[in-house]
Design an enzyme around this catalytic site. Structure first.
Site, PDB file in Angstrom:
ATOM      1  N   HIS A  41       0.818  -1.212   0.000  1.00 13.69           N
ATOM      2  CA  HIS A  41       0.000   0.000   0.000  1.00 13.69           C
ATOM      3  C   HIS A  41       0.854   1.266   0.000  1.00 13.69           C
ATOM      4  O   HIS A  41       0.483   2.278  -0.593  1.00 13.69           O
ATOM      5  CB  HIS A  41      -0.925  -0.012   1.218  1.00 13.69           C
ATOM      6  CG  HIS A  41      -1.987   1.037   1.196  1.00 13.69           C
ATOM      7  ND1 HIS A  41      -3.122   0.937   0.427  1.00 13.69           N
ATOM      8  CD2 HIS A  41      -2.090   2.222   1.849  1.00 13.69           C
ATOM      9  CE1 HIS A  41      -3.871   2.003   0.610  1.00 13.69           C
ATOM     10  NE2 HIS A  41      -3.269   2.806   1.466  1.00 13.69           N
ATOM     11  N   LYS A  87      -7.195  14.097  -6.411  1.00 14.65           N
ATOM     12  CA  LYS A  87      -6.661  12.747  -6.285  1.00 14.65           C
ATOM     13  C   LYS A  87      -7.795  11.778  -5.963  1.00 14.65           C
ATOM     14  O   LYS A  87      -8.840  12.176  -5.444  1.00 14.65           O
ATOM     15  CB  LYS A  87      -5.612  12.686  -5.163  1.00 14.65           C
ATOM     16  CG  LYS A  87      -4.848  11.367  -5.084  1.00 14.65           C
ATOM     17  CD  LYS A  87      -3.863  11.395  -3.928  1.00 14.65           C
ATOM     18  CE  LYS A  87      -3.025  10.127  -3.883  1.00 14.65           C
ATOM     19  NZ  LYS A  87      -2.119  10.099  -2.714  1.00 14.65           N
ATOM     20  N   HIS A 130     -10.183   2.822  -0.121  1.00 17.47           N
ATOM     21  CA  HIS A 130     -10.313   2.376   1.262  1.00 17.47           C
ATOM     22  C   HIS A 130     -11.134   1.089   1.243  1.00 17.47           C
ATOM     23  O   HIS A 130     -12.153   0.953   1.906  1.00 17.47           O
ATOM     24  CB  HIS A 130     -10.955   3.462   2.136  1.00 17.47           C
ATOM     25  CG  HIS A 130     -10.161   3.756   3.364  1.00 17.47           C
ATOM     26  ND1 HIS A 130     -10.705   3.963   4.597  1.00 17.47           N
ATOM     27  CD2 HIS A 130      -8.817   3.859   3.551  1.00 17.47           C
ATOM     28  CE1 HIS A 130      -9.750   4.194   5.484  1.00 17.47           C
ATOM     29  NE2 HIS A 130      -8.602   4.134   4.864  1.00 17.47           N
ATOM     30  N   HIS A 136     -10.316  -2.501   1.825  1.00 15.01           N
ATOM     31  CA  HIS A 136     -10.318  -3.476   2.908  1.00 15.01           C
ATOM     32  C   HIS A 136     -11.006  -2.938   4.165  1.00 15.01           C
ATOM     33  O   HIS A 136     -11.843  -3.632   4.755  1.00 15.01           O
ATOM     34  CB  HIS A 136      -8.879  -3.916   3.230  1.00 15.01           C
ATOM     35  CG  HIS A 136      -8.313  -4.901   2.248  1.00 15.01           C
ATOM     36  ND1 HIS A 136      -8.544  -4.819   0.892  1.00 15.01           N
ATOM     37  CD2 HIS A 136      -7.511  -5.987   2.426  1.00 15.01           C
ATOM     38  CE1 HIS A 136      -7.909  -5.813   0.286  1.00 15.01           C
ATOM     39  NE2 HIS A 136      -7.275  -6.528   1.194  1.00 15.01           N
ATOM     40  N   ASP A 150      -5.642  14.951   1.771  1.00 13.69           N
ATOM     41  CA  ASP A 150      -4.658  15.001   0.683  1.00 13.69           C
ATOM     42  C   ASP A 150      -4.777  16.300  -0.108  1.00 13.69           C
ATOM     43  O   ASP A 150      -3.773  16.848  -0.576  1.00 13.69           O
ATOM     44  CB  ASP A 150      -4.862  13.814  -0.272  1.00 13.69           C
ATOM     45  CG  ASP A 150      -4.269  12.528   0.270  1.00 13.69           C
ATOM     46  OD1 ASP A 150      -3.370  12.601   1.122  1.00 13.69           O
ATOM     47  OD2 ASP A 150      -4.703  11.444  -0.162  1.00 13.69           O
ATOM     48  N   GLN A 175      -9.698   2.603  10.968  1.00 17.43           N
ATOM     49  CA  GLN A 175      -9.649   3.895  11.640  1.00 17.43           C
ATOM     50  C   GLN A 175     -11.055   4.393  11.975  1.00 17.43           C
ATOM     51  O   GLN A 175     -12.046   3.931  11.415  1.00 17.43           O
ATOM     52  CB  GLN A 175      -8.964   4.926  10.738  1.00 17.43           C
ATOM     53  CG  GLN A 175      -7.640   4.466  10.178  1.00 17.43           C
ATOM     54  CD  GLN A 175      -7.765   3.784   8.823  1.00 17.43           C
ATOM     55  OE1 GLN A 175      -8.760   3.127   8.521  1.00 17.43           O
ATOM     56  NE2 GLN A 175      -6.741   3.944   8.000  1.00 17.43           N
ATOM     57  N   GLU A 219      -3.092   4.806  12.753  1.00 18.00           N
ATOM     58  CA  GLU A 219      -3.652   5.580  11.645  1.00 18.00           C
ATOM     59  C   GLU A 219      -4.858   6.389  12.110  1.00 18.00           C
ATOM     60  O   GLU A 219      -5.829   6.578  11.367  1.00 18.00           O
ATOM     61  CB  GLU A 219      -4.001   4.663  10.475  1.00 18.00           C
ATOM     62  CG  GLU A 219      -2.756   4.029   9.846  1.00 18.00           C
ATOM     63  CD  GLU A 219      -3.038   3.156   8.641  1.00 18.00           C
ATOM     64  OE1 GLU A 219      -4.190   3.146   8.161  1.00 18.00           O
ATOM     65  OE2 GLU A 219      -2.106   2.478   8.175  1.00 18.00           O
ATOM     66  N   ASP A 244      -5.839   7.998 -11.158  1.00 14.43           N
ATOM     67  CA  ASP A 244      -6.270   6.602 -11.301  1.00 14.43           C
ATOM     68  C   ASP A 244      -6.299   5.902  -9.957  1.00 14.43           C
ATOM     69  O   ASP A 244      -5.550   6.234  -9.038  1.00 14.43           O
ATOM     70  CB  ASP A 244      -5.388   5.832 -12.289  1.00 14.43           C
ATOM     71  CG  ASP A 244      -3.911   5.832 -11.903  1.00 14.43           C
ATOM     72  OD1 ASP A 244      -3.578   6.273 -10.790  1.00 14.43           O
ATOM     73  OD2 ASP A 244      -3.090   5.401 -12.727  1.00 14.43           O
ATOM     74  N   GLY A 291      -2.682   9.341  -8.030  1.00 15.71           N
ATOM     75  CA  GLY A 291      -3.361   8.058  -8.079  1.00 15.71           C
ATOM     76  C   GLY A 291      -3.030   7.157  -6.916  1.00 15.71           C
ATOM     77  O   GLY A 291      -2.364   7.542  -5.952  1.00 15.71           O
ATOM     78  N   ASN A 292      -3.494   5.930  -7.029  1.00 15.61           N
ATOM     79  CA  ASN A 292      -3.402   4.964  -5.947  1.00 15.61           C
ATOM     80  C   ASN A 292      -3.466   3.564  -6.556  1.00 15.61           C
ATOM     81  O   ASN A 292      -4.173   3.341  -7.534  1.00 15.61           O
ATOM     82  CB  ASN A 292      -4.562   5.188  -4.972  1.00 15.61           C
ATOM     83  CG  ASN A 292      -4.669   4.107  -3.907  1.00 15.61           C
ATOM     84  OD1 ASN A 292      -5.609   3.329  -3.905  1.00 15.61           O
ATOM     85  ND2 ASN A 292      -3.722   4.046  -3.003  1.00 15.61           N
TER      86      ASN A 292
END
Length: 719
Positions: free
Chosen positions: A47, A89, A93, A95, A115, A238, A310, A488, A525-526
């Site tokens: 991640h 961006k 999230h 999981h 972000d 979280q 977190e 993305d 992106g991620n």
């Protein structure tokens, strides 16, 4: 508290394989402490490190004259003229949202908003792209309610309009839903804030909410498949507080006006660890932290817990020491913690102290710059089998089947739980093509869309990846916006499986080619991998979020059809039924290839729509469900009937690309057809708006009946 011994079992539980552990031993020349093991686990997981994907991500186009800041920062930054920039961006999230739907989705929204305002931008729009299992699956309804309520609960309380998004259902997501959150903000182009630390001996300041034990190990959890131990992962999710985040945003934006901020970083995945390491790494500095100074909401927290927590609504900043009093006053005014917890140092060290003891002493660069990088084995996705014959279907029966299924029914029940009008600049909210907002105080507008068709990507990753970008391009063009750039969110299964890695590589190839051809560089992106449960992967889902500009003096294309309008089709005649919505929803089939993507035609036809907005009253692109579903949505939005003379199934339900439907009056239609001929653009008259019924060939139904079906189907399933 005595730290546990480092055993092979403990190493494995941290997601570190034997080769990676050997590398850690080589880097530090000794066995790591428990806290150090946790820090390596946080920084080297999938991640945070992108260790399976970065070798391929480097191939994506990320530059252009409009790009101020591309990938690598908290968000991408794109010039929109007049000294202004849009910052945006998209992140996953997934999981957390499956384990704890409300908080997982809520904190996904909170994280993406941070972000954006970390860069100095005030958030002005949000979207979400959601993928759930089969509607009849026993867990789907709970997930839908929890996720939607979490998104609405956080976004509405924070005060940002949700202007678009998409929601899909497929059995492939039964064990692993996807929650992709998008946010965009506005900033002065010359007042963007970055994360690279600078200056030796400068204070490192902790800002925002207190640190708790929620979310400890969240990034590591997000970098592994699910199995029967899923419920044990609940503490890694979280807990968010949108009202604290609102105050944090206002405090940060006010602080940025003082000149006190040297660099600033959101505490997102891996919390204090990742934020400090990234700031130091980008600035070629070391960081020393004194954990006794970190504001905590729970007593007795260990160094391990504090470094990997977190907890939400937190920031880390490098401060101009001359401005400390002024900066502290801002955060005290907003009733938020402001604590100097360390300093920048010249040495390449990440030094963590607690209770007078050194809990971690690591080479900082090694945590980031020398993280593992894998060129995973991959195999191309086999070519799809040729499409078997598809029987002709009564057009209205086929349309009704699409309107009645949650994938294609109106999502009003869902959208109405989101505030789309807060800030009073929304021009077009969710549910009808791209969302559109005014750039406050100007006559410019920004358009937003989120797109991917996972069944295409499964059948043909390269074509499916290109199609996701092309559809985003069309959705923006259909409202009159010039596509500027993309973000993305690449959601795939286990990259250690060559067939999954092949999907990833193929999709990125298509995405890259389309972004290049359509001048839509990827600026942020991620990557979300390991979206599997008990070995069953999700559909490959590379979501594309895109932003477009309606410049000063330009008119958006946002009207609706009315009585007497002509329906024109821009683009080639449809015929492609492979991997189509009709096959999936009516015939329960997934065979056939994805439609081909002609990027030259996409660019030409999109430009034609934007350049001829003076002759267009309403417009939509043709995608899922082909011409029939696109034509219905236009008619339904305008509340006027429609006649289409043809009843050929491939023509009506084919999902060929680079196509739009346009509504305008007869004189405009003649002029538009003349201009299209001169521009080399295919155009045809395919219908006319009149009356109160939808007639396709010899089949007919009252528009009110179809509209009722379309608008109640989703709510009847999930309300």
């Amino acid at each position: 508290m005595q730290e546990p011994d480092i055993t092979p079992e403990l190493i494995d539980a941290h997601g570190i394989n034997p080769e990676e552990y050997d590398r850690i031993l080589e880097i530090i020349g000794r066995a790591p402490s428990f806290t150090e093991l946790g820090i390596f686990s946080a920084m080297w997981n999938e991640h945070c490190s992108y260790k399976s994907s970065k070798i391929h991500l480097r191939k994506l186009p990320t530059k252009g004259p409009q790009v101020i800041c591309g990938p690598g920062e908290n968000a991408g930054v794109v010039d929109i003229g007049d000294g202004q920039a849009v910052v945006f961006k998209m992140e996953s999230h997934n999981h957390p949202s499956y384990i704890e739907p409300y908080q997982g989705a809520a904190t996904g929204v909170g994280g993406i908003l941070r972000d954006v305002f970390t860069m100095g931008a005030r958030p002005v729009a949000a979207m979400n792209a959601l993928s759930f299992g089969a509607p009849e699956h026993p867990k789907t309804r709970q997930l839908v309610h929890g996720v939607v309520e979490g998104i609405g609960g956080y976004g509405n309380a924070f005060g940002v309009p949700t202007v678009g998004g998409e929601t899909r259902f497929d059995p492939a997501y039964n064990g692993n839903c996807l929650v992709n959150a998008f946010a965009a903000g506005l900033a002065d182009a010359d007042k963007i804030f970055y994360s690279a630390a600078s200056g030796v001996g400068r204070p490192v300041v902790y800002l925002g909410a207190k640190t708790g034990r929620d979310g400890v190990g969240g990034a590591t959890m997000a970098s592994a498949e699910f199995d029967e131990t899923i419920e044990e992962k609940r503490p890694t999710v979280q807990v968010g507080d949108p009202f604290t985040e609102k105050r944090l945003m206002e405090a940060c934006l006010e602080l940025m006006q003082t000149g006190a901020v040297i660099s600033i970083q959101d505490m997102g995945a891996a919390g204090l660890t990742c934020s400090a390491v990234e700031m130091g790494d980008k600035g070629n500095l070391g960081v020393r932290l004194e954990l006794d100074r970190v504001p905590c909401r729970e007593p007795g927290m260990t160094a391990y817990e504090m470094m990997l927590s977190e907890s939400q609504e937190r920031m880390l900043m490098v401060l101009d020491p001359a401005k400390e009093a002024e900066a502290r006053a801002v955060f005290e005014k907003w009733d938020l913690d402001f604590a100097i917890v360390g300093e920048t140092i010249a040495e390449d060290r990440f030094l963590i102290e607690q209770g007078g003891k050194v809990m971690a002493d690591l080479p900082l660069k090694a945590l980031s710059g020398t993280a593992p990088e894998y060129d995973r084995p991959w195999v191309p996705t086999p070519a799809a089998e040729p499409l078997a014959d598809v029987p002709q279907i009564d057009p209205i029966d086929g349309l009704k089947a699409l309107l009645a299924c949650p994938n294609h029914a109106a999502k009003n029940w869902l959208f109405e739980q989101y505030d789309s009008q807060v800030m009073a600049d929304t021009v077009e909210g969710p549910g009808y093509g791209a969302g559109v907002i005014r750039v406050h105080g100007t006559d410019k507008m920004l358009a937003f869309t989120s797109d991917v068709t996972p069944r295409y990507v499964k059948a043909n990753p390269e074509a499916g990846g290109a199609q996701a970008v092309a559809e985003a391009y069309r959705n923006l063009s259909a409202v009159g916006a010039l596509p500027l750039a993309t973000t993305d969110n690449l959601n795939f299964g286990n990259p250690e499986k060559p067939e999954i890695m092949g999907q990833f590589v193929g999709a990125l190839s298509g995405i890259g080619a389309a972004c290049e051809a359509l001048d839509m560089p990827i600026v942020s992106g991620n990557v979300s991998l390991y979206n599997e449960t008990d070995g069953t992967a999700i559909l490959p889902t590379p979501t594309i979020g895109a932003v477009g500009l309606i410049a000063s003096g330009e008119t958006p294309i946002l009207d609706r059809p009315r009585e007497g309008h002509v329906l024109l089709m821009i683009g080639a005649r449809g015929s492609h039924l492979g991997s189509s919505a009709l096959l999936a929803e009516v015939f329960n089939r997934t065979d056939g290839d994805a439609p081909a993507v002609d990027l030259e035609a996409e660019r030409r036809n999109g430009s034609f729509i934007r350049d001829n907005r003076d002759l267009i009253r309403a417009c939509t692109d043709i995608s899922d469900g082909g011409l029939a579903l696109a034509a219905f949505t236009l008619a339904e939005a305008g509340g006027v009937g429609l006649t289409i003379d043809e009843e050929d199934t491939p023509f009506l339900f084919g999902e060929d690309q680079a196509r739009y439907l346009v509504a305008c009056n007869f004189d405009m239609a003649e002029a538009l057809m003349s201009r299209a001929t001169a521009a080399g653009v295919e155009i045809a008259s395919v219908g006319r708006f009149h009356g109160e019924s939808l007639r396709i060939g010899s089949s007919e139904a009252p528009l009110a009946e179809l509209s009722a079906l379309y608008r109640r189907a989703f709510a009847e399933t999930f309300a």
